[in-house]
Write a protein that holds these residues in place. Structure first.
Motif, PDB file in Angstrom:
ATOM      1  N   LEU A  18      53.375  41.030  45.128  1.00 64.55           N
ATOM      2  CA  LEU A  18      52.964  41.030  43.718  1.00 64.55           C
ATOM      3  C   LEU A  18      53.933  41.825  42.918  1.00 64.55           C
ATOM      4  N   VAL A  19      54.005  43.213  43.295  1.00 62.91           N
ATOM      5  CA  VAL A  19      54.743  44.229  42.351  1.00 62.91           C
ATOM      6  C   VAL A  19      56.226  43.733  42.390  1.00 62.91           C
ATOM      7  N   ALA A  20      56.807  43.378  43.462  1.00 64.15           N
ATOM      8  CA  ALA A  20      58.183  42.824  43.803  1.00 64.15           C
ATOM      9  C   ALA A  20      58.335  41.671  42.537  1.00 64.15           C
ATOM     10  N   ALA A  21      57.437  40.770  42.700  1.00 69.14           N
ATOM     11  CA  ALA A  21      57.617  39.560  41.948  1.00 69.14           C
ATOM     12  C   ALA A  21      57.479  39.919  40.356  1.00 69.14           C
ATOM     13  N   LEU A  22      56.701  40.875  40.125  1.00 69.08           N
ATOM     14  CA  LEU A  22      56.508  41.217  38.757  1.00 69.08           C
ATOM     15  C   LEU A  22      57.774  41.754  38.226  1.00 69.08           C
ATOM     16  N   ALA A  23      58.422  42.711  39.139  1.00 75.57           N
ATOM     17  CA  ALA A  23      59.630  43.459  38.425  1.00 75.57           C
ATOM     18  C   ALA A  23      60.607  42.192  38.322  1.00 75.57           C
TER      19      ALA A  23
ATOM     20  N   GLY B  50      59.738  43.622  31.152  1.00 77.91           N
ATOM     21  CA  GLY B  50      60.092  43.421  29.667  1.00 77.91           C
ATOM     22  C   GLY B  50      58.869  42.849  29.238  1.00 77.91           C
ATOM     23  N   THR B  51      58.249  42.091  29.920  1.00 80.44           N
ATOM     24  CA  THR B  51      56.946  41.434  29.245  1.00 80.44           C
ATOM     25  C   THR B  51      55.417  41.955  29.752  1.00 80.44           C
TER      26      THR B  51
ATOM     27  N   GLN C 281      42.976  34.993  24.806  1.00 79.86           N
ATOM     28  CA  GLN C 281      43.503  33.923  24.606  1.00 79.86           C
ATOM     29  C   GLN C 281      44.511  33.295  25.601  1.00 79.86           C
ATOM     30  N   ILE C 282      45.360  34.245  25.987  1.00 82.87           N
ATOM     31  CA  ILE C 282      46.372  33.787  27.132  1.00 82.87           C
ATOM     32  C   ILE C 282      45.616  33.724  28.113  1.00 82.87           C
ATOM     33  N   ALA C 283      44.596  34.349  28.907  1.00 83.82           N
ATOM     34  CA  ALA C 283      43.844  34.099  29.952  1.00 83.82           C
ATOM     35  C   ALA C 283      43.067  32.599  29.996  1.00 83.82           C
ATOM     36  N   ARG C 284      42.794  32.349  28.705  1.00 81.34           N
ATOM     37  CA  ARG C 284      42.080  31.196  28.612  1.00 81.34           C
ATOM     38  C   ARG C 284      42.787  29.836  29.032  1.00 81.34           C
ATOM     39  N   ARG C 285      44.257  30.137  28.296  1.00 81.56           N
ATOM     40  CA  ARG C 285      45.221  28.989  28.540  1.00 81.56           C
ATOM     41  C   ARG C 285      45.480  28.892  29.903  1.00 81.56           C
TER      42      ARG C 285
ATOM     43  N   ARG D 268      54.816  31.310  37.617  1.00 82.43           N
ATOM     44  CA  ARG D 268      54.036  30.353  36.620  1.00 82.43           C
ATOM     45  C   ARG D 268      53.383  31.088  35.466  1.00 82.43           C
ATOM     46  N   LEU D 269      53.025  32.264  35.764  1.00 78.29           N
ATOM     47  CA  LEU D 269      52.541  33.387  34.780  1.00 78.29           C
ATOM     48  C   LEU D 269      53.707  33.776  33.836  1.00 78.29           C
ATOM     49  N   ARG D 270      54.798  33.966  34.273  1.00 78.53           N
ATOM     50  CA  ARG D 270      56.248  34.158  33.431  1.00 78.53           C
ATOM     51  C   ARG D 270      56.363  33.082  32.540  1.00 78.53           C
ATOM     52  N   ALA D 271      56.252  31.645  33.085  1.00 76.38           N
ATOM     53  CA  ALA D 271      56.465  30.598  32.147  1.00 76.38           C
ATOM     54  C   ALA D 271      55.522  30.599  31.178  1.00 76.38           C
TER      55      ALA D 271
END
Ligand code: PLP
Length: 499
Positions: free
Chosen positions: A407-412, A417-418, A442-446, A491-494
């Motif tokens: 998870l940490v590697a994928a986030l990096a 920057g986000t 709002q983001i979590a709802r979507r 998918r989270l980044r998108a």
């Protein structure tokens, strides 16, 4: 007078001395129960033979009554499966009787207002919020159930259920089953640096009951309590329910800011803390803050409630010893749980009680729910003493370390920057802040519409809309297989790029 116990103790009785004939009494009894909705549509009615035997009467009057109820549409018979209550009230609005629960309308108004306000005053994340119920990527509080040693667990359950001792079916000790308490005390002394004897350990139904019990024993309505800011919503809820005044004390990278707490409310009655792994920021309380907090409590006579909910899993160092282990003045109430290390529906936790408070905790516990259920305690005691628990923790530590690293590697890789990681050295979640201030709720709802269960960070603050509230997410990784984590982060980044 005979009553009909039937499968569910039917609310039916007959009186042979009554002027009313027996078939009429049976008919009236069923009709009244159906109209009062004590018997509901689709519910199975006993056979005429069984009912006659239960009531101690001949079958003839029962046959007459059933024939009448069938003719009038109260009963319906289904070929080959029996007799059932018909669907008389297709819409809820067609209830002939005043709905149960209407009494609140007749209470004097201040009492009524207080009851009506309760749900709103205790509010936290609403049950309908999607992240409360999601199962899958990023959902929190969910261990890797597929890796749970179910076979060993089931064979222990079978062992205890096959030949239960008579005393295990009676009321147990309000402190809990001694075998389990001894196993937990040994574990806490060696693995968590807790100073305790078996006699101080009480078994409770999860940390939540321990928090409730502590609030009932230690606090009065309107007592001031330091609460980590941001903090654990269910601890806030317990303290609010007890009528306490919550004093939000900020949390920095070193944990609770004790100096800020002293400035805000030097004479608070208690402090609620998660020092090993602060929820939700994920930081660890430094040694100097721990000593400062204990010093304040010793000087003022305050209590410290330490919630040590998931620190068995620590990835960049050995598990940090408990705050309670540093306490020389018996002012720490130490709480732990099996919700993370085993599974949450087990509802088994424990509280280590300072000796001077034992009698009060015991009396309060008896008043609350008498004693904990025996079987789960006996199974758990064997699970620990026979070595399954230690083995499970060792295996899970490796599994979670792998998931967390992914998870940490994928986030990096995907979200630099986000999103910024602010905590994630322990437990089963990594907390991230949004680099640019955006509405995390709002983001979590979507995100939930895309099957991503982001738990937003800002609602963990007293004032989620205030300047101090960080916006971000608590990302659970416990139940997500390592191979699925990179895709979930993409998918989270998108989603964040789209928003
Ligand atoms: C801070 C904190 N404490 C305790 C718990 C566990 O509570 P319980 O033992 O009532 O399941 C959780 C679970 O999410 C938690 O986040």
């Amino acid at each position: 007078m005979r009553t009909a116990p039937g499968a569910f103790s039917l609310p039916l009785s007959v009186d042979r001395r009554s002027a009313s004939p027996l078939h009429r009494q049976v008919y009236d009894g069923f009709r009244a129960a159906i109209l009062a909705r004590a018997l509901r549509s689709g519910q199975r009615i006993p056979s005429t033979r069984a009912l006659a035997a239960d009531l101690g009467i001949s079958r003839i009057p029962v046959l007459h009554a059933y024939a009448q109820l069938l003719a009038e549409g109260y009963f319906e018979s289904r070929r080959g499966s029996g007799t059932f209550v018909s669907n008389l009230f297709p819409s809820a609005g067609a209830r002939p009787h005043q709905a149960y629960g209407s009494r609140i309308r007749t209470l004097p108004s201040p009492a009524r207002r207080r009851i009506a306000r309760l749900a709103r005053d205790l509010a936290g994340p609403a049950k309908r919020d999607p992240w409360m119920r999601g199962q899958g990527a990023f959902s929190i509080g969910q261990p890797a159930l597929d890796a749970f040693p179910l076979r060993a667990w089931s064979s222990l359950i079978a062992r205890h259920c096959r030949n239960p001792l008579a005393r295990s079916l009676l009321y147990g000790d309000a402190m809990g089953f001694k075998g389990l308490r001894a196993a937990i005390a040994a574990y806490l002394r060696t693995s968590r640096g807790v100073r305790c004897e078996t006699d101080q350990v009480m078994i409770v139904s999860g940390s939540q009951q321990a928090l409730d019990l502590s609030a009932r024993v230690l606090l009065d309505p309107s007592s001031a309590v330091w609460m980590e800011e941001p903090g654990y919503w269910l601890a806030q809820r317990v303290l609010r329910a007890a009528g306490c005044r919550l004093v939000p004390v900020p949390v920095s990278a070193e944990g609770l800011d004790v100096a800020a707490g002293i400035l805000r409310c030097p004479n608070a009655r208690a402090a609620f803390v998660t020092p090993s792994h602060q929820y939700p920021l994920g930081v660890t309380m430094s040694a100097s803050r721990r000593l400062h907090l204990l010093g304040w409590a010793h000087r003022t006579g305050a209590w410290i409630v330490e919630d040590d909910y998931d620190s068995e899993y620590r990835y960049e160092s050995r598990p940090v010893a408990s705050l309670q282990g540093l306490d020389d003045a018996s002012c720490v109430i130490y709480i732990g749980t099996f919700s993370k290390v085993l599974f949450p529906s087990l509802r088994v936790g424990y509280v280590v009680i300072p000796p001077a408070l034992l009698d009060s905790f015991l009396a309060m516990r008896q008043a609350m729910d008498v004693a904990p259920p025996h079987f789960s305690q006996a199974v758990l005691a064997d699970f620990i003493t026979e070595g399954h628990f230690a083995r499970h923790i060792r295996r899970m530590r490796m599994l979670y370390a792998e998931r967390r690293e992914a998870l940490v590697a994928a986030l990096a890789r995907e979200a630099a920057g986000t999103l910024r990681v602010i905590g994630g050295e322990a437990g089963m979640y990594v907390t991230v802040a949004l680099e640019r201030r955006r509405d995390d709720v709002q983001i979590a709802r979507r995100a939930a519409r895309d099957g991503l269960w982001l738990w937003p960070l800002s609602p963990a603050y007293h004032d989620p809309h205030g300047k101090a509230a960080q916006h971000g997410f608590i990302l659970g990784f416990g139940s997500t297989p390592t191979s699925r984590i990179p895709d979930a982060v993409r998918r989270l980044r998108a989603l964040l790029t789209r928003e």
